[in-house]
Design a protein around this motif. Structure first.
Motif, PDB file in Angstrom:
ATOM      1  N   ARG B 224       0.813  23.219 -25.468  1.00  0.00           N
ATOM      2  CA  ARG B 224       0.646  22.308 -24.163  1.00  0.00           C
ATOM      3  C   ARG B 224      -0.455  21.169 -24.407  1.00  0.00           C
ATOM      4  N   ALA B 225      -1.638  21.840 -24.995  1.00  0.00           N
ATOM      5  CA  ALA B 225      -2.811  20.911 -25.075  1.00  0.00           C
ATOM      6  C   ALA B 225      -2.294  20.079 -25.980  1.00  0.00           C
ATOM      7  N   THR B 226      -1.551  20.361 -27.394  1.00  0.00           N
ATOM      8  CA  THR B 226      -1.308  19.349 -28.185  1.00  0.00           C
ATOM      9  C   THR B 226      -0.420  18.554 -28.199  1.00  0.00           C
ATOM     10  N   GLY B 227       0.577  18.885 -27.121  1.00  0.00           N
ATOM     11  CA  GLY B 227       1.813  18.086 -26.822  1.00  0.00           C
ATOM     12  C   GLY B 227       1.249  16.921 -25.744  1.00  0.00           C
ATOM     13  N   ASP B 235       4.874  16.796 -35.386  1.00  0.00           N
ATOM     14  CA  ASP B 235       3.246  16.945 -35.818  1.00  0.00           C
ATOM     15  C   ASP B 235       2.594  18.048 -34.687  1.00  0.00           C
ATOM     16  N   CYS B 236       3.178  18.166 -33.556  1.00  0.00           N
ATOM     17  CA  CYS B 236       2.745  19.139 -32.544  1.00  0.00           C
ATOM     18  C   CYS B 236       3.090  20.652 -33.164  1.00  0.00           C
ATOM     19  N   MET B 237       4.008  20.813 -33.872  1.00  0.00           N
ATOM     20  CA  MET B 237       4.438  21.913 -34.483  1.00  0.00           C
ATOM     21  C   MET B 237       3.426  22.341 -35.767  1.00  0.00           C
ATOM     22  N   ASN B 238       3.039  21.228 -36.476  1.00  0.00           N
ATOM     23  CA  ASN B 238       2.488  21.494 -37.702  1.00  0.00           C
ATOM     24  C   ASN B 238       1.004  21.739 -37.280  1.00  0.00           C
ATOM     25  N   TYR B 239       0.585  21.091 -36.273  1.00  0.00           N
ATOM     26  CA  TYR B 239      -0.706  21.538 -35.920  1.00  0.00           C
ATOM     27  C   TYR B 239      -0.984  22.932 -35.204  1.00  0.00           C
ATOM     28  N   ALA B 240       0.030  23.074 -34.365  1.00  0.00           N
ATOM     29  CA  ALA B 240       0.080  24.487 -33.651  1.00  0.00           C
ATOM     30  C   ALA B 240       0.205  25.574 -34.715  1.00  0.00           C
ATOM     31  N   ASN B 241       1.114  25.127 -35.728  1.00  0.00           N
ATOM     32  CA  ASN B 241       1.280  26.386 -36.850  1.00  0.00           C
ATOM     33  C   ASN B 241       0.177  26.542 -37.519  1.00  0.00           C
ATOM     34  N   ARG B 242      -0.553  25.710 -38.022  1.00  0.00           N
ATOM     35  CA  ARG B 242      -1.810  25.885 -38.856  1.00  0.00           C
ATOM     36  C   ARG B 242      -2.824  26.796 -37.916  1.00  0.00           C
ATOM     37  N   LEU B 243      -3.078  26.240 -36.837  1.00  0.00           N
ATOM     38  CA  LEU B 243      -4.097  27.197 -36.104  1.00  0.00           C
ATOM     39  C   LEU B 243      -3.711  28.509 -35.685  1.00  0.00           C
ATOM     40  N   LEU B 244      -2.140  28.728 -35.666  1.00  0.00           N
ATOM     41  CA  LEU B 244      -1.747  30.148 -35.352  1.00  0.00           C
ATOM     42  C   LEU B 244      -1.827  31.048 -36.372  1.00  0.00           C
ATOM     43  N   ASP B 302       1.124  25.984 -44.376  1.00  0.00           N
ATOM     44  CA  ASP B 302       1.522  24.680 -45.124  1.00  0.00           C
ATOM     45  C   ASP B 302       2.982  24.229 -44.855  1.00  0.00           C
ATOM     46  N   PHE B 303       3.616  24.859 -44.059  1.00  0.00           N
ATOM     47  CA  PHE B 303       4.763  24.380 -43.815  1.00  0.00           C
ATOM     48  C   PHE B 303       4.758  23.009 -42.967  1.00  0.00           C
ATOM     49  N   VAL B 304       5.912  22.096 -43.564  1.00  0.00           N
ATOM     50  CA  VAL B 304       6.027  20.999 -42.802  1.00  0.00           C
ATOM     51  C   VAL B 304       7.171  20.667 -41.714  1.00  0.00           C
ATOM     52  N   PHE B 305       7.046  20.554 -40.850  1.00  0.00           N
ATOM     53  CA  PHE B 305       8.209  20.690 -39.743  1.00  0.00           C
ATOM     54  C   PHE B 305       8.812  19.078 -39.637  1.00  0.00           C
ATOM     55  N   GLU B 306      10.117  19.173 -39.338  1.00  0.00           N
ATOM     56  CA  GLU B 306      10.487  17.666 -39.110  1.00  0.00           C
ATOM     57  C   GLU B 306      11.426  17.571 -38.041  1.00  0.00           C
ATOM     58  N   SER B 307      11.531  16.696 -37.099  1.00  0.00           N
ATOM     59  CA  SER B 307      12.089  16.608 -35.876  1.00  0.00           C
ATOM     60  C   SER B 307      13.500  15.903 -35.984  1.00  0.00           C
TER      61      SER B 307
END
Lengths: 111, 391
Positions: B224-227, B235-244, B302-307
């Motif tokens: 939510r905070a990132t979105g 980008d939101c998933m990339n960021y959330a994934n790294r933190l999680l 390091d996974f890169v998500f694509e939308s």
């Protein structure tokens, strides 16, 4: 679920048959732990006989692989087909695991 | 710990005798003795000294005898207060009556002090066991209360006011989560990023119970905070994934579907992080949303998500769910599966979102009759109504 193991020169081949779900995942984890404790570090897990895998089953595959990597071990999966392949596609597990079309291929590549 | 024992007997000689025989235990602080001379006095002492654990009582006494005292003690319903009756050898009728009124054991007069000591020890051991199980029972109750509180907190962070945006006619939204245990690992959320973009999320944390619930709360808040920053779903998933990934313990992970609906155009930009593809129910039927090749959050940092993007037409229903729906079991161990869900959705195109969601819960419940719910079940339905005509 049935867990069969056999030792090949390159790796221990773990063959799963039936359903890998919340109930049976614990059995898989226990067998993998036992093998690791016996000093085994290299595994090929054959999923060809699985007809169902739940998210709890996926989690156990992941936890085991992580533990193994932490101790310098290796794991490859073989025969990811049917319903299991669908689940792997949806969950993106194909990006996480090294997957081969057959146990023979996995054994050839794991060295 | 010191055990307080009350001796109830009208023979005044008994007190010095007991103090003499147990002087060592009294000196060492193992036993403390309290003396009463009839049943009434005993009850008074019991009120004054609630730490009394064990009562040794005579039967024949003035004012209130031992049998009447037992009846009163029974009314206290204190399972960790035990009475041992002391009576004349051969007074079997009274002893039987005493036992039937709840006496724990009996001794016969003249008292053998060896036997008395064994009886005291045995009874105190029993009392200790009962007290421990009572304590454990209390702890269990308190854990259950805490779980109940956790459940309330969890439900409180899920949206529960519907319709959420009464002044936005472009979309109708309804969502709900039914946890398999007190707390669950599923979540859903939606938020206006700006005046024309709606962010919406559904997620499923691996595992169940308290650990899953904590991971769920972290994931939901992070996304939510990132979105809300308005960045792309990928980008939101990339960021959330790294933190999680840096937070993840013992292989916890979460599957997420995150989409952004532009309400002026009906375009949805979305990313799937290992989550079941949602459905679009449109005029031409029910279809699955195309996967984006993403994987679960909390595993590969390091996974890169694509939308991807898709176009909703006015009236289209966007149906998101967790696998608790399709992996519900019936009594014959069959799964609900996607085919049943798709068949259900075929008839839902024009129904209100709340009816679609509640109806689906009912379908699953009817299917799984007689089977305990094994996984959390969550559904989020969004209908795109299009832009209202403004004259």
């Amino acid at each position: 679920m049935d867990v069969q193991t056999r030792k090949e020169i390159q790796a221990v081949v773990v063959t799963l048959t039936g359903r890998l779900d919340a109930v049976t995942a614990a059995e898989y984890a226990r067998r993998m732990n036992d093998l690791t404790r016996e000093g085994e570090t290299t595994f090929v897990v054959d999923l060809g006989g699985l007809d169902y895998i739940s998210s709890a089953g996926l989690r156990e595959l992941l936890v085991t692989a992580k533990l193994l990597k932490g101790t310098g071990g290796k794991i490859r999966l073989a025969n990811v087909t049917g319903m299991v392949k669908d689940v792997f596609d949806i969950s993106g597990f194909a990006s996480i695991f090294q997957i081969d079309d057959s146990v023979g291929e996995a054994l050839a590549r794991i060295g | 710990m010191k055990a307080t024992i009350m001796v109830v007997d009208d023979e005044v000689d008994l007190e010095p005798l007991i103090r003499q025989k147990f002087r060592k235990q009294i000196r060492d602080g193992i036993y403390e003795f309290v003396f009463a001379h009839n049943g009434l006095e005993a009850l008074t002492k019991l009120i004054e000294q609630p730490d009394i654990r064990l009562i040794l009582s005579d039967i024949n006494m003035p004012e209130m005898d031992g049998l009447a005292l037992l009846t009163e003690l029974k009314a206290l319903r204190n399972p960790s207060l035990k009475t041992v009756i002391v009576s004349a050898y051969g007074d079997m009728d009274n002893i039987r009556t005493a036992m039937n009124r709840g006496a724990f054991d009996f001794l016969t007069k003249p008292i053998s002090f060896d036997d008395l000591e064994i009886t005291i020890t045995k009874t105190l051991d029993e009392i200790a066991l009962i007290r421990q199980s009572l304590r454990e029972h209390d702890q269990l109750i308190s854990i259950q209360r805490e779980l109940e509180a956790a459940r309330e907190i969890q439900q409180a962070i899920l949206p529960k006011t519907f319709p959420p945006f009464p002044d936005r006619p472009e979309m109708s939204i309804f969502g709900s989560m039914i946890a398999a245990r007190e707390v669950g690992g599923d979540f859903f959320d939606f938020f206006m990023i700006d005046n024309k973009r709606l962010g919406f999320v559904i997620g499923d944390v691996s595992g169940k119970g308290v650990t899953a619930a904590i991971f769920m709360a972290v994931s939901r808040t992070l996304i939510r905070a990132t979105g809300m920053k308005g960045i792309s779903t990928a980008d939101c998933m990339n960021y959330a994934n790294r933190l999680l990934c840096s937070e993840s313990v013992s292989g916890m992970f979460v599957t997420v579907f995150y989409g952004i609906l532009t309400t002026t155009t009906g375009v949805v930009e979305y990313v799937s992080a290992g989550h079941n593809p949602p459905y679009i129910v449109s005029g031409s039927g029910v279809r699955k949303v195309e996967l984006t090749g993403g994987t679960i959050l909390g595993c590969l940092d390091d996974f890169v998500f694509e939308s991807k993007t898709l176009q909703l037409m006015p009236g289209d229903l966007f149906f998101l769910y967790t696998d608790g729906v399709t992996e519900a079991f019936n009594a014959r161990d069959e799964l609900f599966e996607e085919t049943r869900l798709e068949r259900y959705l075929e008839s839902q195109r024009s129904r209100p979102t709340e009816a679609v969601v509640e109806g689906c819960f009912q379908e699953v419940a009817a299917f799984a009759t007689g089977k305990a719910q094994s996984d959390d079940i969550t559904i989020l339905a969004i209908r795109y109504n299009g832009v209202p005509y403004v004259s």
